[in-house]
Design a protein around this motif. Structure first.
Motif, PDB file in Angstrom:
ATOM      1  N   GLN A  13     -27.732  57.637 -30.027  1.00 34.66           N
ATOM      2  CA  GLN A  13     -29.032  57.187 -30.502  1.00 34.66           C
ATOM      3  C   GLN A  13     -30.061  57.212 -29.389  1.00 34.66           C
ATOM      4  OE1 GLN A  13     -28.755  53.448 -32.648  1.00 34.66           O
ATOM      5  NE2 GLN A  13     -30.579  52.692 -31.624  1.00 34.66           N
ATOM      6  N   THR A  14     -31.236  57.751 -29.700  1.00 34.52           N
ATOM      7  CA  THR A  14     -32.380  57.576 -28.807  1.00 34.52           C
ATOM      8  C   THR A  14     -33.194  56.421 -29.369  1.00 34.52           C
ATOM      9  OG1 THR A  14     -33.763  59.163 -29.999  1.00 34.52           O
ATOM     10  CG2 THR A  14     -32.496  60.010 -28.142  1.00 34.52           C
ATOM     11  N   GLY A  15     -33.752  55.635 -28.500  1.00 30.34           N
ATOM     12  CA  GLY A  15     -34.453  54.418 -28.906  1.00 30.34           C
ATOM     13  C   GLY A  15     -33.475  53.272 -28.793  1.00 30.34           C
ATOM     14  N   GLY A  16     -33.808  52.313 -27.989  1.00 27.24           N
ATOM     15  CA  GLY A  16     -32.848  51.259 -27.661  1.00 27.24           C
ATOM     16  C   GLY A  16     -32.946  50.017 -28.506  1.00 27.24           C
ATOM     17  N   GLY A  22     -34.557  51.191 -33.235  1.00 25.51           N
ATOM     18  CA  GLY A  22     -33.283  51.140 -32.526  1.00 25.51           C
ATOM     19  C   GLY A  22     -32.499  49.871 -32.795  1.00 25.51           C
ATOM     20  N   GLU A  25     -31.130  49.936 -36.357  1.00 25.20           N
ATOM     21  CA  GLU A  25     -30.006  50.870 -36.473  1.00 25.20           C
ATOM     22  C   GLU A  25     -28.720  50.217 -35.964  1.00 25.20           C
ATOM     23  OE1 GLU A  25     -28.022  54.263 -37.575  1.00 25.20           O
ATOM     24  OE2 GLU A  25     -30.110  53.783 -37.985  1.00 25.20           O
ATOM     25  N   LEU A  36     -26.584  55.831 -25.778  1.00 22.12           N
ATOM     26  CA  LEU A  36     -27.907  55.326 -26.141  1.00 22.12           C
ATOM     27  C   LEU A  36     -28.850  55.637 -24.990  1.00 22.12           C
ATOM     28  CD1 LEU A  36     -27.202  51.706 -27.408  1.00 22.12           C
ATOM     29  CD2 LEU A  36     -28.662  53.303 -28.590  1.00 22.12           C
ATOM     30  N   ASP A  38     -33.048  54.723 -23.833  1.00 22.99           N
ATOM     31  CA  ASP A  38     -34.341  54.109 -24.112  1.00 22.99           C
ATOM     32  C   ASP A  38     -35.178  54.225 -22.847  1.00 22.99           C
ATOM     33  OD1 ASP A  38     -33.567  51.987 -22.393  1.00 22.99           O
ATOM     34  OD2 ASP A  38     -33.226  50.574 -24.023  1.00 22.99           O
ATOM     35  N   CYS A 118     -34.238  57.334 -32.927  1.00 20.43           N
ATOM     36  CA  CYS A 118     -34.968  56.114 -33.320  1.00 20.43           C
ATOM     37  C   CYS A 118     -36.129  55.839 -32.382  1.00 20.43           C
ATOM     38  CB  CYS A 118     -34.025  54.911 -33.305  1.00 20.43           C
ATOM     39  SG  CYS A 118     -32.791  54.919 -34.583  1.00 20.43           S
TER      40      CYS A 118
END
Length: 134
Positions: A13-16, A22, A25, A36, A38, A118
């Motif tokens: 996932q991008t966006g923490g 994020g 999610e 991950l 961010d 995200c």
């Protein structure tokens, strides 16, 4: 529907956990996160990141830099955005954390069945690199 069991999938996932998308999610996800990224950096572990720790960060809206690094396997690492010449567990040296963050989703360290963008990296997927993701 593909009939997939979410609990058996690996996710990147991008966006923490500090962001709207994020964190939601993480709160709703059932997969195993293997990476991950961010604004604070890149976090990965091919053995899987600890969901309880991600959940804590998401509830507190903290970036991945707050992830307890003691929970990573010997193959996992956190590369802060301001890192310079950081050695990864496989011996690779990351010269620039900022440059690594920009391309992290295209590296060998992202092993996942699902990629969820995200936020955090607005140009993660482009016409030039989409083929590397499929």
């Amino acid at each position: 529907k593909l009939g997939l069991d979410e609990t058996k999938l690996k996710k990147f996932q991008t966006g923490g956990p500090d962001g709207d998308l994020g964190s939601n999610e993480i709160l709703m996800g059932k997969e195993t996160w293997t990476g991950l990224c961010d604004g604070s950096g890149c976090l990965f572990d091919p053995k899987g990141l600890k969901y309880d720790e991600l959940l804590t960060l998401a509830k507190k809206r903290l970036p991945i830099s707050h992830y307890n690094k003691a929970l990573l396997s010997k193959e996992g690492a956190f590369v802060p955005v301001d890192a310079k010449n950081q050695k990864l567990p496989d011996g690779t040296v990351v010269e620039s954390g900022a440059a690594f963050l920009g391309q992290f989703h295209l590296t060998k360290y992202v092993r996942a069945d699902v990629f969820v963008p995200c936020g955090g990296r607005p140009n993660s997927i482009t016409l030039q690199n989409v083929g590397k993701l499929i």
